[in-house]
Design a protein around this motif. Structure first.
Motif, PDB file in Angstrom:
ATOM      1  N   ALA A 193      51.927 -65.162  17.097  1.00 10.44           N
ATOM      2  CA  ALA A 193      52.741 -65.302  15.884  1.00 10.44           C
ATOM      3  C   ALA A 193      54.220 -65.521  16.190  1.00 10.44           C
ATOM      4  CB  ALA A 193      52.570 -64.058  15.002  1.00 10.44           C
ATOM      5  N   ASP A 194      54.740 -64.996  17.299  1.00 10.03           N
ATOM      6  CA  ASP A 194      56.160 -65.179  17.609  1.00 10.03           C
ATOM      7  C   ASP A 194      56.423 -66.411  18.472  1.00 10.03           C
ATOM      8  OD1 ASP A 194      55.302 -64.486  20.121  1.00 10.03           O
ATOM      9  OD2 ASP A 194      56.449 -62.612  20.248  1.00 10.03           O
ATOM     10  N   GLY A 195      55.376 -67.248  18.665  1.00  9.20           N
ATOM     11  CA  GLY A 195      55.553 -68.495  19.404  1.00  9.20           C
ATOM     12  C   GLY A 195      55.341 -68.380  20.897  1.00  9.20           C
ATOM     13  N   THR A 196      54.965 -67.199  21.378  1.00  5.23           N
ATOM     14  CA  THR A 196      54.724 -67.010  22.811  1.00  5.23           C
ATOM     15  C   THR A 196      53.331 -67.482  23.184  1.00  5.23           C
ATOM     16  OG1 THR A 196      56.177 -65.063  22.840  1.00  5.23           O
ATOM     17  CG2 THR A 196      54.620 -65.311  24.679  1.00  5.23           C
ATOM     18  N   THR A 197      53.238 -68.241  24.265  1.00  8.27           N
ATOM     19  CA  THR A 197      51.938 -68.716  24.746  1.00  8.27           C
ATOM     20  C   THR A 197      51.355 -67.707  25.713  1.00  8.27           C
ATOM     21  OG1 THR A 197      52.556 -71.037  24.496  1.00  8.27           O
ATOM     22  CG2 THR A 197      50.729 -70.541  25.974  1.00  8.27           C
ATOM     23  N   VAL A 198      50.093 -67.344  25.481  1.00  8.64           N
ATOM     24  CA  VAL A 198      49.381 -66.438  26.380  1.00  8.64           C
ATOM     25  C   VAL A 198      48.144 -67.165  26.900  1.00  8.64           C
ATOM     26  CG1 VAL A 198      50.183 -64.265  25.420  1.00  8.64           C
ATOM     27  CG2 VAL A 198      48.215 -65.389  24.401  1.00  8.64           C
ATOM     28  N   THR A 199      47.876 -66.984  28.188  1.00  8.98           N
ATOM     29  CA  THR A 199      46.770 -67.686  28.840  1.00  8.98           C
ATOM     30  C   THR A 199      45.889 -66.693  29.577  1.00  8.98           C
ATOM     31  OG1 THR A 199      48.149 -69.640  29.146  1.00  8.98           O
ATOM     32  CG2 THR A 199      46.164 -69.495  30.491  1.00  8.98           C
ATOM     33  N   GLU A 200      44.598 -66.941  29.503  1.00  5.92           N
ATOM     34  CA  GLU A 200      43.612 -66.111  30.186  1.00  5.92           C
ATOM     35  C   GLU A 200      42.692 -67.032  30.975  1.00  5.92           C
ATOM     36  OE1 GLU A 200      41.620 -62.326  28.478  1.00  5.92           O
ATOM     37  OE2 GLU A 200      40.301 -63.984  27.927  1.00  5.92           O
ATOM     38  N   VAL A 201      42.389 -66.625  32.213  1.00  6.49           N
ATOM     39  CA  VAL A 201      41.489 -67.411  33.053  1.00  6.49           C
ATOM     40  C   VAL A 201      40.241 -66.590  33.344  1.00  6.49           C
ATOM     41  CG1 VAL A 201      41.177 -68.504  35.306  1.00  6.49           C
ATOM     42  CG2 VAL A 201      43.352 -68.735  34.101  1.00  6.49           C
ATOM     43  N   LEU A 202      39.086 -67.162  33.013  1.00  2.00           N
ATOM     44  CA  LEU A 202      37.805 -66.509  33.245  1.00  2.00           C
ATOM     45  C   LEU A 202      37.086 -67.239  34.378  1.00  2.00           C
ATOM     46  CD1 LEU A 202      36.669 -66.121  29.521  1.00  2.00           C
ATOM     47  CD2 LEU A 202      38.062 -64.565  30.895  1.00  2.00           C
ATOM     48  N   LEU A 203      36.706 -66.492  35.398  1.00  2.83           N
ATOM     49  CA  LEU A 203      36.088 -67.076  36.593  1.00  2.83           C
ATOM     50  C   LEU A 203      34.606 -66.719  36.660  1.00  2.83           C
ATOM     51  CD1 LEU A 203      38.798 -66.124  39.264  1.00  2.83           C
ATOM     52  CD2 LEU A 203      38.678 -68.211  37.863  1.00  2.83           C
ATOM     53  N   LEU A 204      33.781 -67.722  36.901  1.00  3.39           N
ATOM     54  CA  LEU A 204      32.372 -67.519  37.220  1.00  3.39           C
ATOM     55  C   LEU A 204      32.209 -67.787  38.714  1.00  3.39           C
ATOM     56  CD1 LEU A 204      30.766 -69.447  34.221  1.00  3.39           C
ATOM     57  CD2 LEU A 204      30.890 -66.980  34.507  1.00  3.39           C
ATOM     58  N   LEU A 205      31.808 -66.786  39.454  1.00  5.65           N
ATOM     59  CA  LEU A 205      31.805 -66.879  40.912  1.00  5.65           C
ATOM     60  C   LEU A 205      30.520 -67.482  41.460  1.00  5.65           C
ATOM     61  CD1 LEU A 205      33.362 -63.427  41.896  1.00  5.65           C
ATOM     62  CD2 LEU A 205      34.521 -65.612  41.441  1.00  5.65           C
TER      63      LEU A 205
ATOM     64  N   LEU B 119      54.328 -76.308  25.614  1.00  4.37           N
ATOM     65  CA  LEU B 119      55.176 -75.240  26.151  1.00  4.37           C
ATOM     66  C   LEU B 119      56.661 -75.516  25.933  1.00  4.37           C
ATOM     67  CD1 LEU B 119      53.347 -74.504  29.545  1.00  4.37           C
ATOM     68  CD2 LEU B 119      53.058 -73.365  27.334  1.00  4.37           C
ATOM     69  N   GLY B 120      56.967 -76.668  25.338  1.00  8.35           N
ATOM     70  CA  GLY B 120      58.371 -77.005  25.074  1.00  8.35           C
ATOM     71  C   GLY B 120      59.004 -77.793  26.208  1.00  8.35           C
TER      72      GLY B 120
END
Length: 547
Positions: A474-486, A441-442
């Protein structure tokens, strides 16, 4: 000869290795009639759940050795085995090593298209399939289908050739990686390498009190499966090896729990995904008192799952009235991988212990570990995350037909496991992520997906398991996704975003795109049940770019 003395004799036998356990047990006078190996699947007309003695096991293996020999299979011939049941895996493995051939064991959950490419890259001499995998016959493999698994046991055991005598460095098995990023890599194991941990630890450690009955829910077609089989045979333990695990662990929890209640094992082997599946159940409602030890390998296990397991089962303890079983079991976590050949780290958890925070303990005595800066090759100081470098007699020889990948994973004489860890001031190691999944993340800040998952599970007790997927667009931005199993009793309508953000911390939370509650099939997994984060990162980037 007493059991401990017999084990000492085996440990000192330098001809003994992963490819000739049945032969050397017989030559050392092991009891041929003692029950050793049980399967939950029928084999050669022997009903499921029937214990096989060494004599029966050797006869069934000899029949297969004769069958393969009649088809021209001999020393150093690679033969792919693409089957479902544990007996079809192990009996063919033992038969092929009897001939000095090299069984290439393929997880039955591997999709047929990937399996066909795996066989083509193997460039072996043939393939054995079962009825579940007959579709492989429709593909151009470059080698013949030698026959079906049902046919291999029809050979005449009396016509089997003499057992091959292995050199310590002879290849005895090709297994494969979890395939989380691509076609699973073919990993080659040597006769001594795949037995090194058994010799160094399993045959020399103290024998547990009382009868030892072990149940394995590991995929049979895995290095850990071969090790579990051989260490049980050499120690004289009884082993139940499960085949009926459904799809990629989709019904494995019920299968495992039912088998524990029926067979009453003292120890249970599994991967981290095994304990995640068990965690969906109320374990206190099941009869698990026989279990004293849970053994994990592969990825390290999550604290939330371990705590549920050590709360059930039992352990022997001395009282003024003698030995009694007290509540609570032990969880032995052994971080490892296919290429490592055996877990290199070990830590034990019990009720009341608190060595978590993704702590994997310390290396086994046979393993030399360094945490490296891959840019310079230098070791990093305590408290700083580095790439795990390993020197160990258990290490695989390399990747079959892929010297580029083999040497790319070497640095300063160490094998790079692909794991990121730091060592604390007490000398314990903590696993934070796979190098392929971490994101810079720098400004010295990193997003570690495995560590993030650990924190989410700790902050969200109604979440059974989760996956954190992070990618840089592509523009260097970090994207995060959280998947939950309940968990079964969790409220699916509840918004858990704030709790997830708090668990992740400000720097990682700033990259969070969304938190999703998903069903079991909402997470892409590979043949061993491991999450295929590479594919999920590609999907995340595609969705982020389209929005």
């Amino acid at each position: 000869m007493g059991a401990d003395n017999f084990r000492a004799v085996l440990a000192a036998d330098m001809e003994l290795g992963a490819g000739n356990v049945l032969l050397r047990l017989a030559e050392h006078g092991a009891d041929p009639a003692a029950p050793r190996l049980t399967f939950d699947a029928e084999v050669d007309g022997i009903p499921a759940w029937t214990p096989l003695s060494l004599a029966t096991l050797t006869t069934r293996v000899a029949a297969r050795a004769a069958w393969f020999a009649a088809r021209g299979v001999g020393p150093r011939d690679p033969v792919a085995v693409y089957v479902t049941s544990a007996p079809d895996v192990f009996l063919n493995f033992l038969a092929l090593t009897w001939l000095g051939a090299i069984p290439a064991l393929m997880n039955g959950n591997m999709p047929v298209e990937l399996a066909a490419e795996f066989v083509r890259r193997l460039r072996g001499v043939g393939v054995v399939v079962d009825a579940d995998h007959a579709a492989l016959r429709e593909h151009d493999l470059g080698v013949p289908i030698l026959g079906s698994a049902a046919e291999t046991g029809t050979g005449d055991p009396d016509s089997a050739p003499p057992h091959h005598r292995h050199h310590p460095e002879d290849p005895v098995a090709i297994t494969h990686s979890s395939g989380t990023t691509r076609v699973p890599a073919a990993v080659v194991h040597s006769h001594h390498g795949l037995f090194a941990a058994i010799r160094a630890v399993r045959l020399t450690e103290s024998r547990p009190h009382g009868e030892v009955r072990e149940l394995s829910a590991l995929p049979a077609a895995h290095a850990a499966g071969i090790i579990t089989l051989n260490q049980a045979l050499c120690n004289g333990y009884q082993l139940l090896y499960l085949s009926a695990q459904g799809g990629p662990f989709e019904r494995s929890a019920e299968t495992i729990l039912d088998a524990i209640e029926r067979w009453r094992p003292t120890g249970v082997f599994g991967f981290a995904v095994t304990w995640s599946e068990l965690a969906r159940h109320d374990l206190t409602a099941r009869d698990l008192d026989s279990v004293r030890n849970w053994f994990n390998t592969g990825d390290c296990a999550h604290e939330s799952h371990v705590r549920r397991l050590v709360a059930v089962g039992s352990h022997p303890t001395w009282t003024r009235d003698g030995m009694v079983d007290a509540p609570g079991s032990k969880f032995v976590d052994m971080l490892g991988s296919t290429e490592m050949g055996h877990g290199a780290f070990r830590i034990s958890h019990r009720l009341g212990t608190d060595h978590y925070d993704r702590c994997v303990g310390r290396p086994y005595p046979f393993a030399e570990v360094a945490l490296l800066d891959v840019a310079t090759g230098a070791e990093v100081p305590d408290g700083q995350v580095g790439h795990v470098g390993l020197k160990s007699p258990t290490l695989a020889i390399g990747y079959w037909n892929d010297s580029v990948a083999t040497f790319r994973t070497r640095l300063n004489g160490y094998y790079l496991t692909g794991d990121l860890m730091y060592r604390d001031a007490a000398g314990n190691y903590h696993h934070v992520d796979r190098a392929s999944d971490a994101v810079d993340l720098g400004d010295g800040t990193w997003l570690y997906t495995a560590l993030s998952e650990e924190r989410i599970l700790k902050h969200c007790p109604d979440v059974r398991d989760c996956s954190v997927i992070a990618a840089r667009d592509a523009d260097g931005t970090t994207v995060t996704e959280v998947l939950l199993l309940l968990a079964e009793d969790a409220d699916p309508a509840l918004d858990r975003s704030d709790r997830v953000r708090a668990a992740l911390g400000p720097a990682v939370a700033a990259t969070l795109r969304r938190v999703l509650t998903v069903p079991d099939d909402g997470v892409v997994t590979g043949p061993t049940g491991k999450v295929r984060k590479f594919l999920m990162r590609q999907r995340l980037l595609a969705e982020a770019g389209a929005s």
